[in-house]
Write an enzyme that holds these catalytic residues in place. Structure first.
Site, PDB file in Angstrom:
ATOM      1  CG  HIS A  12      -1.973  -0.963   1.314  1.00 24.70           C
ATOM      2  ND1 HIS A  12      -2.216  -1.722   2.421  1.00 24.70           N
ATOM      3  CD2 HIS A  12      -2.910  -1.329   0.399  1.00 24.70           C
ATOM      4  CE1 HIS A  12      -3.260  -2.510   2.196  1.00 24.70           C
ATOM      5  NE2 HIS A  12      -3.686  -2.299   0.977  1.00 24.70           N
ATOM      6  CE  LYS A  36     -11.434  -7.529   1.527  1.00 23.22           C
ATOM      7  NZ  LYS A  36     -10.332  -6.642   1.101  1.00 23.22           N
ATOM      8  NE  ARG A  89      -2.419  -7.378  -4.391  1.00 24.40           N
ATOM      9  CZ  ARG A  89      -3.157  -7.697  -3.342  1.00 24.40           C
ATOM     10  NH1 ARG A  89      -2.584  -7.892  -2.182  1.00 24.40           N
ATOM     11  NH2 ARG A  89      -4.460  -7.838  -3.453  1.00 24.40           N
ATOM     12  CB  SER A 126      -4.636  -6.359   4.295  1.00 23.28           C
ATOM     13  OG  SER A 126      -4.127  -5.099   3.949  1.00 23.28           O
TER      14      SER A 126
HETATM   15  O1  PNS Z   1      -9.269  -3.007   0.253  1.00 26.11           O
HETATM   16  P1  PNS Z   1     -10.591  -3.499  -0.287  1.00 26.11           P
HETATM   17  O2  PNS Z   1     -11.396  -4.193   0.811  1.00 26.11           O
HETATM   18  O3  PNS Z   1     -10.429  -4.357  -1.500  1.00 26.11           O
HETATM   19  O4  PNS Z   1     -11.430  -2.195  -0.726  1.00 26.11           O
HETATM   20  C1  PNS Z   1     -12.714  -2.322  -1.315  1.00 26.11           C
HETATM   21  C2  PNS Z   1     -13.478  -1.006  -1.202  1.00 26.11           C
HETATM   22  C3  PNS Z   1     -13.649  -0.630   0.250  1.00 26.11           C
HETATM   23  C4  PNS Z   1     -12.682   0.090  -1.900  1.00 26.11           C
HETATM   24  C5  PNS Z   1     -14.866  -1.222  -1.870  1.00 26.11           C
HETATM   25  O5  PNS Z   1     -15.539  -2.224  -1.191  1.00 26.11           O
HETATM   26  C6  PNS Z   1     -15.688   0.055  -1.949  1.00 26.11           C
HETATM   27  O6  PNS Z   1     -15.455   0.873  -2.806  1.00 26.11           O
HETATM   28  N1  PNS Z   1     -16.647   0.244  -1.008  1.00 26.11           N
HETATM   29  C7  PNS Z   1     -17.477   1.440  -0.947  1.00 26.11           C
HETATM   30  C8  PNS Z   1     -18.966   1.177  -1.200  1.00 26.11           C
HETATM   31  C9  PNS Z   1     -19.381   1.575  -2.605  1.00 26.11           C
HETATM   32  O7  PNS Z   1     -19.293   2.712  -3.009  1.00 26.11           O
HETATM   33  N2  PNS Z   1     -19.817   0.577  -3.411  1.00 26.11           N
HETATM   34  C10 PNS Z   1     -20.364   0.767  -4.737  1.00 26.11           C
HETATM   35  C11 PNS Z   1     -19.348   0.960  -5.838  1.00 26.11           C
HETATM   36  S1  PNS Z   1     -18.046  -0.246  -5.943  1.00 26.11           S
END
Ligand code: PNS
Length: 160
Positions: A12, A36, A89, A126
């Site tokens: 990150h 998660k 990645r 993570s």
């Molecule tokens: O590190 P991660 O868990 O892969 O991140 C995923 C994350 C948090 C970026 C994703 O779940 C997200 O964008 N959540 C926000 C909710 C949202 O806007 N969802 C609709 C469009 S994707």
């Protein structure tokens, strides 16, 4: 740059540094991901990112914040951000991120830029860090100093 950051890893940090060099302003946004099981509270994840950025000596154009209510693009609208940054990645990440990128663009004309991290970090995630730390292993090669100090073997089992 949104993510769970549970916890922030060296992968990150590498992408944060690259993104901060590409954009005038970078918001690192800790988003609660209900799909998660969390290791750390969101506020602690924010603190660990702030400490890690400070200790790494990154540029001053980085803001760390959290977002738990509503769509990610609502945060973007609030702060006037038009681009999301994600680290990629592998092809697995591309498959996971592509639908979200398209939905976010359709929702609010917010584009997503994918950055490739240093290959040295390509295997770091993570979830792997959570698993190794939870089983008593040393995660210091994969995470910033502040995270390693928190998760070092012998840490209270209440946390892990
Ligand atoms: O590190 P991660 O868990 O892969 O991140 C995923 C994350 C948090 C970026 C994703 O779940 C997200 O964008 N959540 C926000 C909710 C949202 O806007 N969802 C609709 C469009 S994707």
């Amino acid at each position: 740059m949104p993510g769970s950051f549970d916890p922030v890893t060296l992968g990150h940090l590498d992408v944060i540094e690259r993104a901060a060099g590409l954009f005038d302003e970078l918001h690192v946004l800790v988003v609660h991901n209900p799909s998660k099981t969390a290791l750390l509270p969101v506020a602690q994840r924010v603190e660990l990112i702030e400490t890690s950025i400070r200790e790494a000596g990154f540029a001053g154009n980085i803001t760390v914040a959290s977002w738990s209510v509503g769509l990610l693009v609502d945060y973007c609208t609030d702060v006037g951000a038009s681009v999301l940054v994600k680290g990629i990645r592998s092809q697995v990440d591309v498959a996971y991120e592509t639908p979200m990128a398209i939905v976010n663009r359709n929702l609010a004309h917010v584009e997503t830029v994918f950055l490739l991290p240093d290959p040295a970090h390509a295997h770091v995630s993570s979830s792997l860090v959570r698993q190794v730390a939870g089983l008593g292993g040393d995660v210091s090669p994969y995470v910033p100093r502040a995270v390693a100090a928190l998760l070092e073997p012998g840490t209270s089992s209440d946390l892990l």
